[in-house]
Design a protein around this motif. Structure first.
Motif, PDB file in Angstrom:
ATOM      1  N   TYR A   6      18.438 -25.146  27.643  1.00  0.00           N
ATOM      2  CA  TYR A   6      17.125 -24.871  27.053  1.00  0.00           C
ATOM      3  C   TYR A   6      16.457 -26.167  26.594  1.00  0.00           C
ATOM      4  CZ  TYR A   6      17.351 -19.795  27.139  1.00  0.00           C
ATOM      5  OH  TYR A   6      17.368 -18.496  27.556  1.00  0.00           O
ATOM      6  N   ILE A   7      17.276 -27.074  26.056  1.00  0.00           N
ATOM      7  CA  ILE A   7      16.694 -28.355  25.620  1.00  0.00           C
ATOM      8  C   ILE A   7      16.208 -29.143  26.839  1.00  0.00           C
ATOM      9  CG2 ILE A   7      17.106 -30.507  24.386  1.00  0.00           C
ATOM     10  CD1 ILE A   7      19.230 -29.117  22.797  1.00  0.00           C
ATOM     11  N   GLN A   9      15.278 -28.041  29.712  1.00  0.00           N
ATOM     12  CA  GLN A   9      14.068 -27.410  30.247  1.00  0.00           C
ATOM     13  C   GLN A   9      12.834 -27.843  29.444  1.00  0.00           C
ATOM     14  OE1 GLN A   9      13.789 -23.204  29.509  1.00  0.00           O
ATOM     15  NE2 GLN A   9      12.874 -22.829  31.513  1.00  0.00           N
ATOM     16  N   LYS A  10      13.004 -27.833  28.131  1.00  0.00           N
ATOM     17  CA  LYS A  10      11.894 -28.219  27.250  1.00  0.00           C
ATOM     18  C   LYS A  10      11.528 -29.696  27.439  1.00  0.00           C
ATOM     19  CE  LYS A  10      11.340 -30.070  22.871  1.00  0.00           C
ATOM     20  NZ  LYS A  10      12.154 -31.189  22.522  1.00  0.00           N
ATOM     21  N   THR A  13       9.750 -30.221  30.752  1.00  0.00           N
ATOM     22  CA  THR A  13       8.388 -29.678  30.688  1.00  0.00           C
ATOM     23  C   THR A  13       7.485 -30.663  29.968  1.00  0.00           C
ATOM     24  OG1 THR A  13       9.441 -27.538  30.393  1.00  0.00           O
ATOM     25  CG2 THR A  13       7.068 -27.620  30.077  1.00  0.00           C
ATOM     26  N   GLN A  14       7.975 -31.187  28.841  1.00  0.00           N
ATOM     27  CA  GLN A  14       7.143 -32.113  28.059  1.00  0.00           C
ATOM     28  C   GLN A  14       6.894 -33.418  28.796  1.00  0.00           C
ATOM     29  OE1 GLN A  14       9.426 -32.031  24.309  1.00  0.00           O
ATOM     30  NE2 GLN A  14       7.504 -31.494  23.333  1.00  0.00           N
ATOM     31  N   ARG A  17       4.497 -32.903  31.601  1.00  0.00           N
ATOM     32  CA  ARG A  17       3.166 -32.500  31.162  1.00  0.00           C
ATOM     33  C   ARG A  17       2.390 -33.695  30.604  1.00  0.00           C
ATOM     34  NH1 ARG A  17       3.558 -27.071  28.371  1.00  0.00           N
ATOM     35  NH2 ARG A  17       3.748 -26.412  30.522  1.00  0.00           N
ATOM     36  N   GLU A 204       9.581 -36.730  17.672  1.00  0.00           N
ATOM     37  CA  GLU A 204       9.914 -35.446  17.041  1.00  0.00           C
ATOM     38  C   GLU A 204       9.999 -35.594  15.527  1.00  0.00           C
ATOM     39  OE1 GLU A 204      11.950 -32.404  18.428  1.00  0.00           O
ATOM     40  OE2 GLU A 204      11.903 -32.868  20.559  1.00  0.00           O
ATOM     41  N   LYS A 205      10.460 -36.775  15.092  1.00  0.00           N
ATOM     42  CA  LYS A 205      10.500 -37.016  13.642  1.00  0.00           C
ATOM     43  C   LYS A 205       9.086 -37.036  13.095  1.00  0.00           C
ATOM     44  CE  LYS A 205      14.592 -39.888  12.891  1.00  0.00           C
ATOM     45  NZ  LYS A 205      15.030 -41.202  12.390  1.00  0.00           N
ATOM     46  N   GLU A 206       8.200 -37.764  13.799  1.00  0.00           N
ATOM     47  CA  GLU A 206       6.825 -37.886  13.315  1.00  0.00           C
ATOM     48  C   GLU A 206       6.121 -36.538  13.291  1.00  0.00           C
ATOM     49  OE1 GLU A 206       5.425 -42.437  14.330  1.00  0.00           O
ATOM     50  OE2 GLU A 206       4.827 -40.834  15.650  1.00  0.00           O
ATOM     51  N   MET A 207       6.353 -35.737  14.330  1.00  0.00           N
ATOM     52  CA  MET A 207       5.685 -34.443  14.417  1.00  0.00           C
ATOM     53  C   MET A 207       6.274 -33.440  13.428  1.00  0.00           C
ATOM     54  SD  MET A 207       3.505 -34.677  17.009  1.00  0.00           S
ATOM     55  CE  MET A 207       3.276 -33.031  17.641  1.00  0.00           C
ATOM     56  N   GLY A 208       7.503 -33.670  13.016  1.00  0.00           N
ATOM     57  CA  GLY A 208       8.154 -32.732  12.111  1.00  0.00           C
ATOM     58  C   GLY A 208       8.989 -31.690  12.827  1.00  0.00           C
ATOM     59  N   THR A 209       8.964 -31.717  14.158  1.00  0.00           N
ATOM     60  CA  THR A 209       9.721 -30.716  14.904  1.00  0.00           C
ATOM     61  C   THR A 209      11.227 -30.927  14.777  1.00  0.00           C
ATOM     62  OG1 THR A 209       9.294 -32.093  16.821  1.00  0.00           O
ATOM     63  CG2 THR A 209       8.011 -30.094  16.622  1.00  0.00           C
ATOM     64  N   ILE A 213      14.476 -28.284  14.326  1.00  0.00           N
ATOM     65  CA  ILE A 213      15.715 -28.287  15.113  1.00  0.00           C
ATOM     66  C   ILE A 213      16.917 -28.415  14.198  1.00  0.00           C
ATOM     67  CG2 ILE A 213      17.015 -29.603  16.827  1.00  0.00           C
ATOM     68  CD1 ILE A 213      14.740 -29.591  18.455  1.00  0.00           C
TER      69      ILE A 213
ATOM     70  N   LYS B  89       4.822 -28.999   7.383  1.00  0.00           N
ATOM     71  CA  LYS B  89       4.539 -29.914   8.473  1.00  0.00           C
ATOM     72  C   LYS B  89       4.674 -29.081   9.736  1.00  0.00           C
ATOM     73  CE  LYS B  89       5.668 -34.669   9.464  1.00  0.00           C
ATOM     74  NZ  LYS B  89       6.776 -35.604   9.566  1.00  0.00           N
ATOM     75  N   PHE B  90       3.966 -29.392  10.761  1.00  0.00           N
ATOM     76  CA  PHE B  90       3.978 -28.473  11.876  1.00  0.00           C
ATOM     77  C   PHE B  90       5.238 -28.450  12.693  1.00  0.00           C
ATOM     78  CE2 PHE B  90       1.795 -25.278  13.868  1.00  0.00           C
ATOM     79  CZ  PHE B  90       1.345 -24.700  12.714  1.00  0.00           C
ATOM     80  N   SER B  91       5.740 -27.270  12.988  1.00  0.00           N
ATOM     81  CA  SER B  91       7.063 -27.185  13.587  1.00  0.00           C
ATOM     82  C   SER B  91       7.058 -26.682  15.024  1.00  0.00           C
ATOM     83  CB  SER B  91       7.943 -26.296  12.740  1.00  0.00           C
ATOM     84  OG  SER B  91       7.270 -25.102  12.476  1.00  0.00           O
ATOM     85  N   ASP B  95       2.581 -29.748  22.681  1.00  0.00           N
ATOM     86  CA  ASP B  95       2.365 -29.885  24.117  1.00  0.00           C
ATOM     87  C   ASP B  95       3.117 -28.824  24.926  1.00  0.00           C
ATOM     88  OD1 ASP B  95       4.727 -30.980  23.327  1.00  0.00           O
ATOM     89  OD2 ASP B  95       4.611 -32.749  24.615  1.00  0.00           O
ATOM     90  N   PHE B 104      12.070 -21.776  23.834  1.00  0.00           N
ATOM     91  CA  PHE B 104      12.922 -22.893  23.420  1.00  0.00           C
ATOM     92  C   PHE B 104      13.675 -22.564  22.134  1.00  0.00           C
ATOM     93  CE2 PHE B 104      13.230 -26.770  20.743  1.00  0.00           C
ATOM     94  CZ  PHE B 104      14.279 -27.352  21.428  1.00  0.00           C
TER      95      PHE B 104
END
Lengths: 372, 243
Positions: A6-7, A9-10, A13-14, A17, A204-209, A213, B89-91, B95, B104
């Motif tokens: 799954y990772i 694939q993600k 995709t990113q 894109r 990912e750190k900057e975005m907070g995602t 995770i 913060k947005f999670s 994109d 995911f």
């Protein structure tokens, strides 16, 4: 295992894109290979020579003509003034001054010896020693010619006490491209893998995602494999793509086993990707990643032996190269491609990098924290 | 709705220090299963710090923290299987499309592909977002993103969901909509732990805990708090406490 898929694939995709990714993957190698291989050459093809011929005799003219006739030299100017000549060097208009003093021909004929002076711009040491070598060979050629003329004994010209037959192995014509292309491939593969890995995780750190995770039960190793594998695949693809360009457009020899090269690259990537991961654990912004990775890459590239042979570096520098992954890859890619080295020839580098990579990965995984 | 009396979160003497700064000063509280528990306070009161410790993102300096029956220090991974989390913060991945984000996050929680597919369709239908399922997150308005982020946070049916100022920056109507989702989740048995500085949202909680400068200053149901402080609304309660 399924989580890793799954990772992956993600990530893919990113990556695909991202509008800048495809030009990066295909455009950068083409431009780097085509431009750098042609530009980063150590051959000197246009040496500007300034001539001070105070003798103006038939022999001095002959010598000047000899230089003028060589494809490597251009006579950029002539005068009798040393000040004028020096100014030309200062203004970068000339690389070397040929100074033939008054009485050059007379001394040669009467005393069988004479002197001339070469004054070389030493700003670039490598270029200066090349100019010196080229000029010396032109002058010694001239020497041989006049010996015949002055002694009227043509048989002297044939006397060569020791005949030196030079042949350059693995690169018989000393083709610079053959040497540079594999080196540039090393840089290309390394930048893609090191830089992109570090940037990707820090983004990912900057975005907070990354926080999202970290709050999932995903295991550290699953996340790390999912992050490193895409760039490993892209880096291997870059190598294949670059080799194809090299073969098709530069006709570089591929003497050794390509499979062996890819196998070695895989081990190499272990080191570089881990370094990227390590950088991403140290940095918290993409800007920091840029600075840290430029620092490493610059040192690694300059010490890798791409331009200057590592054997001529000072001993301490050679010792430092033990931790320079670029150094190993630079050696091995040239050995395999140009020499056709087998596994046993590169086994020392192979196992060194394997140990290095394992340590680096361990360090990076240890540094990577899901919890602050 | 039947509220169970079993504690799902138990916190005793939680302290978190950053150097000399005490972000959480000796917090002790329980959250009951199925509750909507509000954590209130001004910016910098220590709400987010506490929430990060509860969700296993940050280690406590000292104290005992149990979430869903597991110790956050020693059994962090077990805690994580049982919780959902949505940060201020947005999670979501900007994109990726709505569907790709759900797939995911569902995937890394170990849900099966078939289950993810079915539940995604169901979810999009409920959110009335079927027509935007292939739109990139970055193209959507903030309020929609927040709803999707919340849905993703509870996609794997956690026992507890932690929401860190989930409605920051949107209008009151969108906030109201968002709270409908919270109620739905709560009805389906998920315990909701939410931090906020909007006092109107405090009214929607079953129980609230008001923090100031790292300490818990008051904790009760909104009705009892208003009564105790003789206030018309939670806003007045908060102002009296924070003074």
């Amino acid at each position: 295992m399924k989580k890793i898929l799954y990772i992956l694939q993600k990530e893919f995709t990113q990556i695909f894109r991202d509008k800048t990714m495809l030009p990066m993957i295909f455009g950068v190698p083409i431009i780097q290979l085509v431009v750098l291989v042609h530009a980063a050459t150590l051959e000197m093809k246009s040496i500007d020579m300034y001539v001070i011929d105070k003798d103006l005799s038939s022999l001095s003219t002959k010598l000047v003509n000899k230089f003028e006739g060589s494809p490597f030299y251009t006579i950029s100017g002539k005068s009798f003034s040393i000040t004028e000549a020096n100014k030309e060097i200062e203004n970068n208009k000339a690389d070397v001054i040929l100074h033939i003093p008054y009485g050059f021909e007379r001394d040669l004929i009467r005393e069988k010896s004479s002197e001339i002076q070469l004054q070389i711009d030493g700003i670039n040491g490598t270029a200066a020693s090349l100019i010196n070598a080229y000029s010396t060979s032109v002058i010694s050629d001239f020497n041989k010619d006049i010996v015949v003329e002055l002694t009227q004994m043509p048989q002297l010209a044939k006397i060569e006490p020791i005949a030196i037959q030079t042949s350059y192995w693995y690169n018989p014509e000393l083709n610079y491209k053959t040497y540079m292309l594999p080196g540039i491939l090393v840089i290309l593969v390394s930048i893609i893998s090191l830089f992109m890995t570090a940037m990707n995780i820090v983004r990912e750190k900057e975005m907070g995602t990354i926080e999202q995770i970290n709050v999932t039960p995903i295991r550290k190793h699953e996340f790390i494999i999912g992050k490193l594998v895409p760039f490993m695949i892209i880096a291997l693809f870059e190598l294949a793509f670059g080799l194809t360009i090299g073969k098709l457009f530069f006709h570089i020899p591929i003497v050794g086993n390509v499979g062996l090269l890819f196998g070695f690259t895989l081990v190499y990537l272990l080191v570089v990707l881990s370094l990227g991961l390590l950088i991403s654990t140290l940095a918290s912004t993409q800007q920091q990643v840029m600075f840290i990775s430029f620092f490493f890459m610059l040192v690694f590239i300059l010490m890798s032996g791409i331009f200057t042979p590592t054997e001529s570096m000072p001993l301490w520098a050679q010792k430092v190269n033990i931790i320079n992954p670029f150094y190993y890859f630079m050696r091995v890619i040239r050995m395999i491609l140009l020499k056709g080295s087998e596994f046993w020839d590169i086994s020392r580098e192979f196992f060194s990098l394997l140990i290095y990579g394992t340590l680096m990965l361990g360090l990076a995984v240890w540094r990577y924290r899901k919890v602050a | 709705m039947l509220k169970q009396t079993e504690n799902i979160i138990e916190v005793k003497n939680l302290v978190k220090k950053f150097g000399d700064f005490v972000a959480n000063d000796n917090l002790t509280f329980d959250v009951k299963q199925g509750e909507i528990f509000g954590f209130l306070g001004a910016n910098g009161a220590g709400k987010t710090t506490a929430l990060k410790i509860l969700s296993g993102l940050s280690f406590p300096t000292s104290g005992i923290v149990q979430v869903a029956g597991f110790d956050v220090y020693r059994e962090r991974e077990k805690v994580k299987k049982n919780i959902g989390y949505m940060s201020q913060k947005f999670s979501l991945y900007e994109d990726l499309t709505v569907k790709e984000n759900i797939r995911f996050y569902g995937g890394i929680y170990g849900l099966s592909g078939k289950y993810i597919k079915e539940k995604t369709e169901d979810l999009l239908k409920r959110l009335k977002m079927e027509n935007i399922k292939d739109s990139l997150i970055k193209s959507l308005p903030l309020g929609w993103k927040q709803k999707i982020a919340f849905s993703v946070a509870i996609f794997h049916n956690p026992k507890i969901v932690f929401l860190d100022e989930p409605t920051g920056g949107v209008d009151p109507i969108t906030r109201r909509d968002f709270w409908e989702l919270i109620y739905e989740a709560s009805d389906s048995g998920i315990t909701v732990f939410v931090t906020t500085h909007y006092m109107d949202e405090a009214e929607y909680c079953d129980r609230v805990c008001i923090m100031d400068q790292g300490r818990i200053e008051a904790m009760d149901t909104p009705a009892l708090l208003k009564n105790q402080y003789n206030a018309k609304n939670m806003d007045e309660v908060f102002i009296q406490i924070a003074r």
